[in-house]
Structures are given as C-alpha cells and as structure tokens.
Design a protein around this motif. Structure first.
Motif, PDB file in Angstrom:
ATOM      1  N   THR A  37       0.850  -1.183   0.000  1.00 30.36           N
ATOM      2  CA  THR A  37       0.000   0.000   0.000  1.00 30.36           C
ATOM      3  C   THR A  37       0.885   1.232   0.000  1.00 30.36           C
ATOM      4  OG1 THR A  37      -1.670  -1.196   1.276  1.00 30.36           O
ATOM      5  CG2 THR A  37      -1.850   1.201   1.237  1.00 30.36           C
ATOM      6  N   THR A  86      -1.163  10.073  -0.837  1.00 31.55           N
ATOM      7  CA  THR A  86      -1.902  10.033  -2.097  1.00 31.55           C
ATOM      8  C   THR A  86      -1.138  10.779  -3.186  1.00 31.55           C
ATOM      9  OG1 THR A  86      -3.170  11.950  -1.380  1.00 31.55           O
ATOM     10  CG2 THR A  86      -4.184   9.786  -1.028  1.00 31.55           C
ATOM     11  N   GLU A 105      -7.807   1.569 -11.730  1.00 27.44           N
ATOM     12  CA  GLU A 105      -7.768   0.784 -10.484  1.00 27.44           C
ATOM     13  C   GLU A 105      -6.630   1.243  -9.582  1.00 27.44           C
ATOM     14  OE1 GLU A 105      -9.255  -3.689 -11.416  1.00 27.44           O
ATOM     15  OE2 GLU A 105      -7.363  -3.088 -12.341  1.00 27.44           O
ATOM     16  N   ARG A 153      -5.099   4.224  -9.509  1.00 31.25           N
ATOM     17  CA  ARG A 153      -5.407   5.551  -8.934  1.00 31.25           C
ATOM     18  C   ARG A 153      -6.419   5.434  -7.797  1.00 31.25           C
ATOM     19  NH1 ARG A 153      -4.869   8.554 -14.267  1.00 31.25           N
ATOM     20  NH2 ARG A 153      -2.963   9.718 -13.897  1.00 31.25           N
ATOM     21  N   ARG A 154      -7.446   4.610  -8.006  1.00 35.20           N
ATOM     22  CA  ARG A 154      -8.470   4.417  -6.977  1.00 35.20           C
ATOM     23  C   ARG A 154      -7.860   3.818  -5.711  1.00 35.20           C
ATOM     24  NH1 ARG A 154     -12.263   1.076  -9.506  1.00 35.20           N
ATOM     25  NH2 ARG A 154     -12.899   2.907 -10.669  1.00 35.20           N
ATOM     26  N   ALA A 155      -6.995   2.823  -5.862  1.00 34.93           N
ATOM     27  CA  ALA A 155      -6.343   2.190  -4.713  1.00 34.93           C
ATOM     28  C   ALA A 155      -5.455   3.184  -3.972  1.00 34.93           C
ATOM     29  CB  ALA A 155      -5.529   0.977  -5.157  1.00 34.93           C
ATOM     30  N   ARG A 200      -5.605   6.526  -3.959  1.00 35.38           N
ATOM     31  CA  ARG A 200      -6.432   7.554  -3.294  1.00 35.38           C
ATOM     32  C   ARG A 200      -7.185   7.005  -2.096  1.00 35.38           C
ATOM     33  NH1 ARG A 200      -8.439   9.961  -8.915  1.00 35.38           N
ATOM     34  NH2 ARG A 200      -6.638  11.276  -9.333  1.00 35.38           N
ATOM     35  N   GLY A 201      -7.567   5.729  -2.153  1.00 36.02           N
ATOM     36  CA  GLY A 201      -8.333   5.116  -1.072  1.00 36.02           C
ATOM     37  C   GLY A 201      -7.492   4.475   0.013  1.00 36.02           C
ATOM     38  N   GLY A 202      -6.160   4.537  -0.130  1.00 32.63           N
ATOM     39  CA  GLY A 202      -5.284   3.915   0.856  1.00 32.63           C
ATOM     40  C   GLY A 202      -5.389   2.405   0.864  1.00 32.63           C
ATOM     41  N   GLU A 203      -5.721   1.838  -0.294  1.00 34.03           N
ATOM     42  CA  GLU A 203      -5.853   0.393  -0.446  1.00 34.03           C
ATOM     43  C   GLU A 203      -4.601  -0.175  -1.114  1.00 34.03           C
ATOM     44  OE1 GLU A 203      -9.356  -0.127  -2.763  1.00 34.03           O
ATOM     45  OE2 GLU A 203     -10.642   0.832  -1.280  1.00 34.03           O
TER      46      GLU A 203
END
Length: 108
Positions: A11, A15, A36, A38-40, A42-45
């Motif tokens: 992780t 961001t 996917e 970028r989403r991860a 930004r979401g801290g995933e």
C-alpha cells in the motif's frame, strides 16, 4: 478487491499524484489498470496483493518483488502487510522476504 486468506500486499503511503509513466510501469508489473491503481492509491488500499501458497504463487511473488523494487527506486513510501486468515498486520520488507522464501515449494 478481495484479499486471499494468506497474502502479502503493498500500500502506497499518502496520495501521490503519479504521472502516466509511473502508472504505466505499475500497470505493466501488477496488471491493474491505471484507473484501479489511482483508486487504490487515493483510497489507501493495496496497489498489489499476492496470494500465497496457491497455484498462482509462482506468478504473483515476482510481481510483488518487482513492485517493491519500482517503488523503492522511485522513492515512494509504502507499507507491506501480511494477511493471515483474513487478519492484516504491517510487516517489514525483510519479514516479507522471509515469508516468500519460506513458501518456496509449498503450493496448493
């Protein structure tokens, strides 16, 4: 993204707004689309999760190691987590490598 019961994940901390070249490099290694990724981020995933001890272990572990190498080379801070029976714990890169070495040849 569903996480396997036994896995290692990476992780990115914070961001960062990566340019297309970094996202393309991550895509080539992880196989995840730039959307996917970028989403991860930004979401801290996790940007990459490697299921251990399964049939695909031999393909996912090199991708995990290459992702670590890329992030280190770029100076991007990240965390490594070990997932055991659905529980997540932060570990060091050294411990990650010990886990990988101990898994050699123990696939289902």
């Amino acid at each position: 993204m569903t996480t396997p019961d036994n896995a290692l994940s990476l992780t990115i901390i914070g961001t960062p707004d990566f340019g297309s070249e970094v996202l393309k490099a991550l895509y080539r290694i992880t196989g995840r689309s730039t959307v996917e990724l970028r989403r991860a981020i930004r979401g801290g995933e996790p940007v990459y999760t490697a299921g251990l001890f399964g049939n695909d272990h031999i393909q996912v572990v090199p991708r995990l190691e290459k992702t670590v190498e890329l992030l280190e080379r770029l100076g991007v801070p990240f965390t490594v987590h070990e997932w055991v029976d659905g529980e997540r714990e932060q570990i060091s890169i050294e411990v990650m490598r010990q886990i990988i070495e101990s898994a050699e040849g123990e696939y289902r």
